[in-house]
Write a protein that holds these residues in place. Structure first.
Motif, PDB file in Angstrom:
ATOM      1  N   LYS A   2       0.826  -1.204   0.000  1.00 31.94           N
ATOM      2  CA  LYS A   2       0.000   0.000   0.000  1.00 31.94           C
ATOM      3  C   LYS A   2       0.865   1.260   0.000  1.00 31.94           C
ATOM      4  N   ASN A   3       0.447   2.243  -0.794  1.00 31.50           N
ATOM      5  CA  ASN A   3       1.136   3.531  -0.861  1.00 31.50           C
ATOM      6  C   ASN A   3       0.563   4.479   0.183  1.00 31.50           C
ATOM      7  N   VAL A   4       1.464   5.137   0.915  1.00 31.88           N
ATOM      8  CA  VAL A   4       1.072   6.008   2.020  1.00 31.88           C
ATOM      9  C   VAL A   4       1.673   7.397   1.842  1.00 31.88           C
ATOM     10  N   MET A   5       0.885   8.410   2.223  1.00 31.66           N
ATOM     11  CA  MET A   5       1.393   9.770   2.324  1.00 31.66           C
ATOM     12  C   MET A   5       1.337  10.168   3.796  1.00 31.66           C
ATOM     13  N   ILE A   6       2.431  10.746   4.291  1.00 33.08           N
ATOM     14  CA  ILE A   6       2.518  11.173   5.684  1.00 33.08           C
ATOM     15  C   ILE A   6       2.465  12.705   5.730  1.00 33.08           C
ATOM     16  N   VAL A   7       1.510  13.219   6.511  1.00 32.65           N
ATOM     17  CA  VAL A   7       1.352  14.666   6.635  1.00 32.65           C
ATOM     18  C   VAL A   7       1.516  15.055   8.105  1.00 32.65           C
ATOM     19  N   ASP A   8       2.580  15.788   8.387  1.00 35.75           N
ATOM     20  CA  ASP A   8       2.854  16.234   9.756  1.00 35.75           C
ATOM     21  C   ASP A   8       3.836  17.388   9.668  1.00 35.75           C
ATOM     22  N   ASP A   9       3.622  18.432  10.470  1.00 35.44           N
ATOM     23  CA  ASP A   9       4.536  19.564  10.428  1.00 35.44           C
ATOM     24  C   ASP A   9       5.861  19.264  11.119  1.00 35.44           C
ATOM     25  N   ALA A  10       5.919  18.207  11.914  1.00 36.39           N
ATOM     26  CA  ALA A  10       7.150  17.840  12.618  1.00 36.39           C
ATOM     27  C   ALA A  10       7.957  16.831  11.795  1.00 36.39           C
ATOM     28  N   THR A  11       9.134  17.237  11.378  1.00 32.93           N
ATOM     29  CA  THR A  11      10.005  16.366  10.583  1.00 32.93           C
ATOM     30  C   THR A  11      10.286  15.054  11.305  1.00 32.93           C
ATOM     31  N   PHE A  12      10.563  15.133  12.605  1.00 36.55           N
ATOM     32  CA  PHE A  12      10.862  13.928  13.380  1.00 36.55           C
ATOM     33  C   PHE A  12       9.697  12.940  13.329  1.00 36.55           C
ATOM     34  N   MET A  13       8.469  13.421  13.436  1.00 34.23           N
ATOM     35  CA  MET A  13       7.302  12.535  13.408  1.00 34.23           C
ATOM     36  C   MET A  13       7.141  11.906  12.026  1.00 34.23           C
ATOM     37  N   ARG A  14       7.346  12.686  10.968  1.00 33.07           N
ATOM     38  CA  ARG A  14       7.274  12.114   9.613  1.00 33.07           C
ATOM     39  C   ARG A  14       8.320  11.021   9.440  1.00 33.07           C
ATOM     40  N   MET A  15       9.535  11.278   9.905  1.00 31.66           N
ATOM     41  CA  MET A  15      10.616  10.295   9.780  1.00 31.66           C
ATOM     42  C   MET A  15      10.298   9.027  10.573  1.00 31.66           C
ATOM     43  N   THR A  16       9.750   9.188  11.773  1.00 34.87           N
ATOM     44  CA  THR A  16       9.420   8.049  12.621  1.00 34.87           C
ATOM     45  C   THR A  16       8.338   7.184  11.975  1.00 34.87           C
ATOM     46  N   ILE A  17       7.267   7.817  11.539  1.00 31.43           N
ATOM     47  CA  ILE A  17       6.172   7.071  10.902  1.00 31.43           C
ATOM     48  C   ILE A  17       6.667   6.382   9.634  1.00 31.43           C
ATOM     49  N   LYS A  18       7.453   7.096   8.843  1.00 33.27           N
ATOM     50  CA  LYS A  18       7.982   6.529   7.588  1.00 33.27           C
ATOM     51  C   LYS A  18       8.830   5.286   7.867  1.00 33.27           C
ATOM     52  N   ARG A  19       9.732   5.392   8.834  1.00 33.56           N
ATOM     53  CA  ARG A  19      10.609   4.248   9.154  1.00 33.56           C
ATOM     54  C   ARG A  19       9.788   3.031   9.563  1.00 33.56           C
ATOM     55  N   ILE A  20       8.820   3.241  10.436  1.00 34.53           N
ATOM     56  CA  ILE A  20       7.999   2.121  10.917  1.00 34.53           C
ATOM     57  C   ILE A  20       7.206   1.505   9.766  1.00 34.53           C
ATOM     58  N   LEU A  21       6.569   2.342   8.959  1.00 28.57           N
ATOM     59  CA  LEU A  21       5.749   1.815   7.862  1.00 28.57           C
ATOM     60  C   LEU A  21       6.595   1.082   6.829  1.00 28.57           C
ATOM     61  N   GLU A  22       7.728   1.667   6.438  1.00 30.68           N
ATOM     62  CA  GLU A  22       8.567   1.027   5.418  1.00 30.68           C
ATOM     63  C   GLU A  22       9.179  -0.272   5.917  1.00 30.68           C
ATOM     64  N   ASN A  23       9.370  -0.411   7.211  1.00 31.98           N
ATOM     65  CA  ASN A  23       9.866  -1.668   7.775  1.00 31.98           C
ATOM     66  C   ASN A  23       8.762  -2.714   7.890  1.00 31.98           C
ATOM     67  N   ASN A  24       7.533  -2.329   7.549  1.00 34.62           N
ATOM     68  CA  ASN A  24       6.397  -3.236   7.679  1.00 34.62           C
ATOM     69  C   ASN A  24       5.545  -3.286   6.410  1.00 34.62           C
ATOM     70  N   GLU A  25       6.231  -3.277   5.280  1.00 31.72           N
ATOM     71  CA  GLU A  25       5.610  -3.525   3.981  1.00 31.72           C
ATOM     72  C   GLU A  25       4.621  -2.467   3.508  1.00 31.72           C
ATOM     73  N   PHE A  26       4.850  -1.222   3.893  1.00 33.17           N
ATOM     74  CA  PHE A  26       4.109  -0.100   3.327  1.00 33.17           C
ATOM     75  C   PHE A  26       5.106   0.739   2.537  1.00 33.17           C
ATOM     76  N   ASN A  27       4.622   1.404   1.495  1.00 30.07           N
ATOM     77  CA  ASN A  27       5.465   2.219   0.643  1.00 30.07           C
ATOM     78  C   ASN A  27       5.104   3.692   0.844  1.00 30.07           C
ATOM     79  N   VAL A  28       6.006   4.467   1.418  1.00 33.22           N
ATOM     80  CA  VAL A  28       5.742   5.888   1.624  1.00 33.22           C
ATOM     81  C   VAL A  28       6.078   6.618   0.327  1.00 33.22           C
ATOM     82  N   VAL A  29       5.038   7.138  -0.333  1.00 39.85           N
ATOM     83  CA  VAL A  29       5.216   7.788  -1.633  1.00 39.85           C
ATOM     84  C   VAL A  29       5.363   9.298  -1.524  1.00 39.85           C
TER      85      VAL A  29
END
Length: 121
Positions: A2-29
Motif C-alpha cells: 500500500k502507498n502512504v502519504m505522511i502529513v505532519d509539520d514535525a520532521t521527526f514525526m514524519r521520519m518516525t512514521i515513515k521508518r515504521i511503515l517502510e519496515n512493515n511492507e508499506f510504501n511511503v510515496v
C-alpha cells in the motif's frame, strides 16, 4: 504493498512514521509538512492511505481532511492526534476519517491501525 502519504509539520514525526511503515511492507510515496502541500500531493499521487496530523500551522488536519474527502470521499485517512483532543477526533470521524492514532503511540499500534485501514474497502 500500500502507498502512504505522511502529513505532519514535525520532521521527526514524519521520519518516525515513515521508518515504521517502510519496515512493515508499506510504501511511503510522499511527505507533506502542511495541508496545502498534502492536497497538492494527494491530487498527483492518490495514495492508498494518508497519515494526517490534526494540529498543523497554515491548514490544520481537520480542514485538510475536509478538502481531501471533497476530492475523494473514499480516501482512507488515519488522523494522528495528541492526547486531550477528543473534540477534534470526534469532528474528524464525522468528516470521514477512517481511523485515528493518539500520540505517543508505539510501533505495534501504528502498524495494527494501518493494517486494519488497508484491509477496508
Amino acid at each position: 504493498m500500500k502507498n502512504v502519504m505522511i502529513v505532519d509539520d514535525a520532521t521527526f514525526m514524519r521520519m518516525t512514521i515513515k521508518r515504521i511503515l517502510e519496515n512493515n511492507e508499506f510504501n511511503v510515496v510522499a511527505e507533506a509538512e502542511n495541508g496545502f502541500k498534502a492536497i497538492e500531493l494527494f491530487l498527483q499521487l492518490k495514495p492508498d492511505i494518508i497519515s494526517l496530523d490534526i494540529t498543523m500551522p497554515e491548514m490544520d488536519g481537520i480542514e485538510t481532511l475536509r478538502k481531501i474527502k471533497e476530492i475523494d470521499s473514499k480516501a482512507k485517512v488515519v488522523m494522528v492526534t495528541a492526547m486531550g483532543q477528543d473534540k477534534l477526533v470526534r469532528e474528524a470521524v464525522k468528516l470521514g476519517a477512517t481511523s485515528f492514532l493518539v500520540k505517543p503511540f508505539n510501533e505495534n499500534q501504528l502498524i495494527q491501525t494501518f493494517k486494519q485501514v488497508s484491509s477496508r474497502n
